[in-house]
Design a protein around this motif. Structure first.
Motif, PDB file in Angstrom:
ATOM      1  N   ARG A 152     -29.732 -11.070 -41.886  1.00 21.19           N
ATOM      2  CA  ARG A 152     -31.046 -10.989 -41.231  1.00 21.19           C
ATOM      3  C   ARG A 152     -32.104 -10.443 -42.187  1.00 21.19           C
ATOM      4  O   ARG A 152     -33.221 -10.953 -42.273  1.00 21.19           O
ATOM      5  CB  ARG A 152     -30.949 -10.082 -40.002  1.00 21.19           C
ATOM      6  CG  ARG A 152     -32.197 -10.078 -39.141  1.00 21.19           C
ATOM      7  CD  ARG A 152     -32.280  -8.861 -38.277  1.00 21.19           C
ATOM      8  NE  ARG A 152     -32.523  -7.664 -39.063  1.00 21.19           N
ATOM      9  CZ  ARG A 152     -32.827  -6.471 -38.561  1.00 21.19           C
ATOM     10  NH1 ARG A 152     -32.876  -6.305 -37.275  1.00 21.19           N
ATOM     11  NH2 ARG A 152     -33.050  -5.429 -39.343  1.00 21.19           N
ATOM     12  N   GLY A 183     -32.935 -12.978 -45.003  1.00 24.52           N
ATOM     13  CA  GLY A 183     -33.815 -14.021 -44.475  1.00 24.52           C
ATOM     14  C   GLY A 183     -35.233 -13.524 -44.310  1.00 24.52           C
ATOM     15  O   GLY A 183     -36.200 -14.259 -44.539  1.00 24.52           O
ATOM     16  N   GLY A 184     -35.349 -12.230 -43.930  1.00 20.73           N
ATOM     17  CA  GLY A 184     -36.673 -11.642 -43.758  1.00 20.73           C
ATOM     18  C   GLY A 184     -37.458 -11.583 -45.055  1.00 20.73           C
ATOM     19  O   GLY A 184     -38.678 -11.748 -45.078  1.00 20.73           O
ATOM     20  N   TYR A 185     -36.733 -11.347 -46.176  1.00 20.62           N
ATOM     21  CA  TYR A 185     -37.420 -11.291 -47.470  1.00 20.62           C
ATOM     22  C   TYR A 185     -38.125 -12.606 -47.789  1.00 20.62           C
ATOM     23  O   TYR A 185     -39.261 -12.630 -48.254  1.00 20.62           O
ATOM     24  CB  TYR A 185     -36.416 -10.975 -48.587  1.00 20.62           C
ATOM     25  CG  TYR A 185     -36.060  -9.517 -48.697  1.00 20.62           C
ATOM     26  CD1 TYR A 185     -36.978  -8.587 -49.167  1.00 20.62           C
ATOM     27  CD2 TYR A 185     -34.812  -9.060 -48.324  1.00 20.62           C
ATOM     28  CE1 TYR A 185     -36.668  -7.240 -49.261  1.00 20.62           C
ATOM     29  CE2 TYR A 185     -34.476  -7.714 -48.409  1.00 20.62           C
ATOM     30  CZ  TYR A 185     -35.408  -6.818 -48.875  1.00 20.62           C
ATOM     31  OH  TYR A 185     -35.091  -5.484 -48.965  1.00 20.62           O
ATOM     32  N   PHE A 186     -37.409 -13.710 -47.535  1.00 29.69           N
ATOM     33  CA  PHE A 186     -37.948 -15.001 -47.941  1.00 29.69           C
ATOM     34  C   PHE A 186     -38.781 -15.674 -46.857  1.00 29.69           C
ATOM     35  O   PHE A 186     -39.194 -16.827 -47.015  1.00 29.69           O
ATOM     36  CB  PHE A 186     -36.789 -15.924 -48.369  1.00 29.69           C
ATOM     37  CG  PHE A 186     -36.129 -15.490 -49.643  1.00 29.69           C
ATOM     38  CD1 PHE A 186     -36.718 -15.750 -50.872  1.00 29.69           C
ATOM     39  CD2 PHE A 186     -34.933 -14.778 -49.620  1.00 29.69           C
ATOM     40  CE1 PHE A 186     -36.127 -15.332 -52.053  1.00 29.69           C
ATOM     41  CE2 PHE A 186     -34.332 -14.354 -50.793  1.00 29.69           C
ATOM     42  CZ  PHE A 186     -34.935 -14.635 -52.014  1.00 29.69           C
ATOM     43  N   SER A 187     -39.025 -14.951 -45.753  1.00 34.19           N
ATOM     44  CA  SER A 187     -39.878 -15.497 -44.703  1.00 34.19           C
ATOM     45  C   SER A 187     -41.343 -15.123 -44.909  1.00 34.19           C
ATOM     46  O   SER A 187     -42.212 -15.561 -44.165  1.00 34.19           O
ATOM     47  CB  SER A 187     -39.410 -15.003 -43.327  1.00 34.19           C
ATOM     48  OG  SER A 187     -39.562 -13.600 -43.230  1.00 34.19           O
ATOM     49  N   THR A 188     -41.596 -14.290 -45.921  1.00 32.06           N
ATOM     50  CA  THR A 188     -42.973 -13.887 -46.198  1.00 32.06           C
ATOM     51  C   THR A 188     -43.306 -14.187 -47.662  1.00 32.06           C
ATOM     52  O   THR A 188     -42.408 -14.246 -48.518  1.00 32.06           O
ATOM     53  CB  THR A 188     -43.173 -12.377 -45.946  1.00 32.06           C
ATOM     54  OG1 THR A 188     -42.407 -11.647 -46.925  1.00 32.06           O
ATOM     55  CG2 THR A 188     -42.708 -11.981 -44.555  1.00 32.06           C
ATOM     56  N   TYR A 191     -41.854 -13.949 -52.810  1.00 28.97           N
ATOM     57  CA  TYR A 191     -42.142 -14.882 -53.900  1.00 28.97           C
ATOM     58  C   TYR A 191     -43.111 -14.261 -54.909  1.00 28.97           C
ATOM     59  O   TYR A 191     -43.004 -14.500 -56.112  1.00 28.97           O
ATOM     60  CB  TYR A 191     -42.697 -16.184 -53.317  1.00 28.97           C
ATOM     61  CG  TYR A 191     -41.732 -16.835 -52.355  1.00 28.97           C
ATOM     62  CD1 TYR A 191     -40.649 -17.575 -52.832  1.00 28.97           C
ATOM     63  CD2 TYR A 191     -41.871 -16.689 -50.980  1.00 28.97           C
ATOM     64  CE1 TYR A 191     -39.740 -18.157 -51.958  1.00 28.97           C
ATOM     65  CE2 TYR A 191     -40.963 -17.265 -50.097  1.00 28.97           C
ATOM     66  CZ  TYR A 191     -39.904 -18.000 -50.591  1.00 28.97           C
ATOM     67  OH  TYR A 191     -39.007 -18.564 -49.731  1.00 28.97           O
TER      68      TYR A 191
END
Length: 245
Positions: free
Chosen positions: A11, A14-19, A23
């Motif tokens: 979880r 996934g949170g890191y790459f949802s914002t 990047y």
């Protein structure tokens, strides 16, 4: 236990790459690491097929970038109040701490892997000792874990992310400086030799420098793993103390 810890890690990762922040972090890491390697480290001027200039800046690069990652691990949860919700779930503090740490460590690992063009470049230009380069990546990843575990602990002590960043950077800086001659001269004047040797043994720089040269000493590996476990344990203690209030 592994299932719950893995669920937390999945979880969080996934949170890191949802914002866009993730990047941006990776781009900054790659840009600064490349600039330091080529312009400050004199990659081409050295005329050696080696990534030593690249790895030599990692401790100082991590000193600022990893606290930027770790500062949100718990400080954000505490500020928003979601840490209380997290602690009411059928999940122990240790599972939550390890899960969030693993996600952040993997995220940093992804950033490190994306530096592979440098490895390709040095192989195109010459015949480097790839075993030494693998050792450098291993040492860098372990040291990043130690930096991150310290940052996790500092984040658990405060609701303010800026304070968490400063505390993490300050503690990591002390561990970097521990083995330098400047610090050792002061310590030796105040404390007995055994204390000076102990302080020198805590130096991230000297242990990482040995690994980067291809000297993989089990004591250096154990040191970084022990640092990770110790600071994660301290994080659990800090969260349990908060829960008990």
């Amino acid at each position: 236990m592994l299932r719950e810890t893995g669920a937390v890690a999945k979880r969080e990762l996934g949170g890191y790459f949802s914002t866009p922040v993730a990047y941006v972090f990776i781009v900054i890491f790659l840009a600064v690491a490349s600039a330091l390697t080529f312009y400050v480290g004199g990659f081409f001027e050295r005329q050696q097929a080696s990534l030593e200039p690249f790895f030599s800046f990692h401790p100082w690069l991590y000193l600022f970038l990893i606290p930027a990652v770790s500062m949100r691990l718990w400080a954000e949860e505490r500020k928003s109040g979601t840490v209380e919700l997290l602690m009411t779930m059928p999940l122990s503090s240790s599972m939550a701490v390890v899960g969030k740490f693993v996600a952040a460590w993997l995220f940093i690992g992804v950033a490190l892997i994306l530096t592979f063009p440098l490895w390709i470049t040095v192989n195109v230009l010459g015949e480097p000792d790839n075993g030494v380069i693998v050792a450098g990546y291993l040492g860098s990843f372990l040291m990043a874990g130690a930096f991150l575990a310290i940052g996790s602990c500092m984040s658990a002590f405060t609701r303010n992310q800026v304070v968490a960043f400063i505390l993490a950077a300050a503690v990591c800086f002390l561990f970097c400086m521990a083995g330098l001659e400047l610090v050792q001269d002061v310590v030796q004047q105040v404390f007995p030799p055994v204390v000076a040797e102990t302080v020198a043994g805590l130096s991230f720089l000297s242990r990482f420098a040995a690994i980067v040269k291809g000297v993989i000493d089990a004591r250096d590996i154990v040191f970084f793993v022990s640092m990770i476990l110790f600071w994660l344990f301290a994080t659990v203690v800090a969260l349990d103390s908060e829960r008990a209030r």
